[in-house]
Design an enzyme around this catalytic site. Structure first.
Site, PDB file in Angstrom:
ATOM      1  N   ASP A 151       5.345   3.626   3.321  1.00 49.60           N
ATOM      2  CA  ASP A 151       5.106   2.348   3.980  1.00 49.60           C
ATOM      3  C   ASP A 151       4.527   1.327   2.997  1.00 49.60           C
ATOM      4  OD1 ASP A 151       4.978   0.957   6.577  1.00 49.60           O
ATOM      5  OD2 ASP A 151       2.828   0.872   6.176  1.00 49.60           O
ATOM      6  N   GLU A 162       9.449   1.479   1.047  1.00 52.96           N
ATOM      7  CA  GLU A 162       9.685   0.352   1.951  1.00 52.96           C
ATOM      8  C   GLU A 162       8.982  -0.870   1.386  1.00 52.96           C
ATOM      9  OE1 GLU A 162       8.538  -2.041   5.803  1.00 52.96           O
ATOM     10  OE2 GLU A 162       7.189  -1.068   4.407  1.00 52.96           O
TER      11      GLU A 162
HETATM   12  O1  TEU Z   1       6.185  -2.744   7.653  1.00 49.07           O
HETATM   13  C1  TEU Z   1       5.903  -3.586   6.557  1.00 49.07           C
HETATM   14  C2  TEU Z   1       6.153  -4.978   6.803  1.00 49.07           C
HETATM   15  O2  TEU Z   1       5.989  -5.750   5.896  1.00 49.07           O
HETATM   16  C3  TEU Z   1       6.538  -5.409   8.181  1.00 49.07           C
HETATM   17  O3  TEU Z   1       5.362  -5.656   8.844  1.00 49.07           O
HETATM   18  C4  TEU Z   1       7.393  -6.591   8.169  1.00 49.07           C
HETATM   19  O4  TEU Z   1       6.797  -7.592   7.435  1.00 49.07           O
HETATM   20  C5  TEU Z   1       7.567  -7.152   9.543  1.00 49.07           C
HETATM   21  O5  TEU Z   1       7.694  -6.114  10.453  1.00 49.07           O
HETATM   22  C6  TEU Z   1       8.808  -8.006   9.597  1.00 49.07           C
HETATM   23  O6  TEU Z   1       8.923  -8.522  10.893  1.00 49.07           O
HETATM   24  C7  TEU Z   1       5.594  -1.507   7.702  1.00 49.07           C
HETATM   25  C8  TEU Z   1       5.932  -0.806   9.004  1.00 49.07           C
HETATM   26  O7  TEU Z   1       7.320  -0.567   9.054  1.00 49.07           O
HETATM   27  C9  TEU Z   1       5.427  -1.624  10.131  1.00 49.07           C
HETATM   28  O8  TEU Z   1       5.785  -1.090  11.368  1.00 49.07           O
HETATM   29  C10 TEU Z   1       3.922  -1.709  10.012  1.00 49.07           C
HETATM   30  O9  TEU Z   1       3.415  -2.577  10.990  1.00 49.07           O
HETATM   31  C11 TEU Z   1       3.493  -2.228   8.647  1.00 49.07           C
HETATM   32  O10 TEU Z   1       4.178  -1.578   7.588  1.00 49.07           O
HETATM   33  C12 TEU Z   1       2.023  -1.980   8.419  1.00 49.07           C
HETATM   34  O11 TEU Z   1       1.794  -0.623   8.237  1.00 49.07           O
END
Ligand code: TEU
Length: 564
Positions: free
Chosen positions: A206, A268
């Site tokens: 993540d 990610e």
């Molecule tokens: O997502 C990373 C992230 O940058 C997202 O928040 C993205 O910016 C946003 O959803 C776009 O609309 C990851 C996870 O996939 C997400 O579910 C988490 O909220 C986030 O990290 C924090 O851990």
């Protein structure tokens, strides 16, 4: 599991993302759980996927759907137990399905004992040094230390009440860890080892570009704090995509490579595309990285071509394979997004978690079907988000009282957040909660129109989206090989409306992006798969608008012989 490509299985794999809370509820509490997933392993096996990716199931107050982890080596009782996790892994492995789990290293929950101890310890203590605490600006520390913003809205600094602040790049319940601290590095090596020893096959990392911050004094403001990704693709941003993060992943890779077969990892990094992002995909690092470009693209031939080309090139140069993503738990669902009217700013719509700007459902469905054959017809790793195989549209009807995503509150109710793609799945059109939960009270309400998309209905219909995915995944297993590269079919053939490519088995994929022109296939084409259920074969070798086909030149029988 196949032994021959034990280390490289992911290079042409289909991975299915399970969002456990919304997948299947076996214990009747309105939230999905491990037993619910185990009950559906045969469904996943029939779908044909090579691996599951489970989003966080760790003990968590769920301030951010579990991405606020309170114990990295446990299972939240709402999902099950470590023993049930072992049963899930064993059940998946028996069916030849690998298991990937989510690691959240950028931040913990504010209820993690590391953080509660830190809060109660003195500034400068070793407990506080696990996180990023800083005094505020101004005479009495009344202003945050920098202009850095939370991804979910508002300042990234939360006051502790004594002139000190702590950093949280997401919700305030998600304090950022301090990766300059060797103890933090050691803890995560231990966490990875813990799960490797429990038989997981890989990890999704993540916010992989966020871990290392520039904490040199004085802390620097960001030139434009509203951008939540690096502003220049050169490592100069104090928060995102800093060079130092690669050292962390090189250490991780050393550990993951000690296992046989080696453990998979995918990063990610939700950033605009830059070739720099492929540094994470180097083989002495994570080894692969999601490419989100298609999730932000309009249904447009030239844009798709550019994306497919640059992603394939960058991934290959890093010794990796492209990782295609059409949907996940963070963005409005594919089956709605793909139907956005021309001229919509897709990226903005995706991140503001939309209202309906006039999506034509029939057109959106046609395109979503073609898009599925497009992604599954590309060499590389393909990630499918649960429910996309049913063609589920985004639930745009959730009411303020239903919303749980912290984005809703933190954005001052400007953005609804990501709940619309997290509504629990419809398994059975005739059962309470569409078969998701006996409770009748799923944690997010399901709209009545979900019935049409239920698995029970789609299984009966030969032309359903579910059956299209099944057929495509089965065909892909046979005709697309690890290490394949897409060779573009001469543009002249498909001119301005389509994209066509060939892979080493001779399989050709053609996607017609136009909404009003048919495209002619070669005279001797034998169509194997067609995204339009109502069209049983392509009459006169014409591929209608917004349709994708997989075909061979010559007869299928001659191909089968060659490939035996
Ligand atoms: O997502 C990373 C992230 O940058 C997202 O928040 C993205 O910016 C946003 O959803 C776009 O609309 C990851 C996870 O996939 C997400 O579910 C988490 O909220 C986030 O990290 C924090 O851990």
């Amino acid at each position: 599991m196949a032994e021959d490509n034990a280390d490289d299985w992911w290079r042409n794999a289909v991975v299915y993302e399970v969002y456990p809370r919304s997948f299947n509820d076996a214990n009747g509490d309105g939230e999905g759980d491990f037993r619910g997933i185990i009950d559906k392993l045969d469904y996943l096996h029939d779908l044909g996927v090579d691996a599951l990716w489970l989003t966080p199931f760790y003990p968590s107050p769920l301030a951010d759907g579990g991405y606020d982890v309170a114990d990295y080596c446990g299972v939240d009782p709402r999902f099950g137990t470590l023993q049930q996790f072992a049963n899930l892994v064993a059940g998946a492995h028996e069916r030849g399905i690998r298991v990937i789990i989510d690691i959240v290293p950028n931040h913990t929950s504010d209820k993690h004992p590391w953080f509660t101890k830190a809060l109660h310890s003195a500034p400068g203590s070793k407990e506080r040094n696990r996180y990023i605490f800083h005094v505020g600006r101004g005479e009495h520390g009344e202003q945050p230390p920098t202009n850095w913003l939370s991804n979910f809205g508002g300042s990234a600094w939360e006051p502790c009440g004594d002139g000190w602040y702590y950093l949280h790049s997401f919700a305030k319940e998600q304090p950022d860890l301090n990766w300059d601290n060797p103890q933090v590095r050691q803890d995560f090596l231990d966490i990875l080892r813990f799960w490797c020893e429990r038989g997981v096959d890989g990890f999704r990392i993540d916010v992989s570009h966020g871990l290392v911050k520039d904490l040199k004094e004085p802390l620097r403001d960001r030139p434009d704090p509203t951008l939540m990704s690096p502003q220049a693709a050169d490592g100069s941003d104090p928060v995102w995509d800093r060079d130092g993060v690669h050292e962390v992943y090189r250490q991780w890779r050393e550990l993951l490579d000690r296992y046989s077969p080696v453990k998979y990892a995918v990063g990610e990094s939700w950033t605009p595309f830059t070739p720099r992002v492929y540094q994470y995909a180097r083989q002495d690092e994570l080894g692969s990285i999601f490419d989100f470009s298609l999730q932000k693209a309009a249904w447009d031939r030239d844009d798709y071509r550019k994306i497919i080309e640059r992603t394939s090139e960058c991934a290959t140069a890093a010794g990796s394979a492209p990782v295609w993503v059409l949907g996940n738990h963070d963005v409005p669902r594919l089956a709605s997004r793909i139907g956005l009217p021309k001229g919509t700013d897709v990226e903005h719509w995706v991140t503001s978690n939309g209202t309906d700007p006039g999506i034509d459902p029939a057109q959106a469905e046609r395109r979503a079907r073609a898009d599925a054959l497009l992604m599954l017809g590309l060499p590389g790793t393909a990630f499918i988000y649960q429910g996309d195989e049913l063609g589920l549209p985004e639930d745009l009807d959730l009411q303020p009282a239903d919303l749980q995503d912290p984005i809703w509150e933190r954005s001052g109710h400007r953005f609804k957040g990501r709940d619309g793609c997290r509504v629990p799945l419809p398994w059975n059109s005739d059962s309470v909660s569409f078969g998701f939960s006996q409770s009748g009270h799923p944690w997010l309400p399901q709209p009545a129109w979900y019935a049409r998309y239920a698995v029970s209905n789609q299984e009966r219909l030969p032309g359903s989206m579910l059956n299209l995915y099944r057929a495509a995944i089965a065909a892909r297993r046979r005709w697309i090989r690890p290490g394949d590269e897409a060779e573009w079919l001469a543009d002249g053939e498909y001119a301005e409306y389509g994209l066509g490519w060939r892979v080493s088995s001779g399989l050709e994929v053609l996607v017609n992006f136009s909404s009003d022109h048919a495209i002619r296939l070669p005279e001797n084409a034998t169509v194997m798969l067609n995204s339009r259920p109502e069209i049983t074969d392509c009459a006169n070798n014409q591929v209608p608008p917004e349709t994708a086909v997989w075909y061979f030149r010559g007869t299928l029988a001659s191909r089968s012989k060659e490939n035996r």
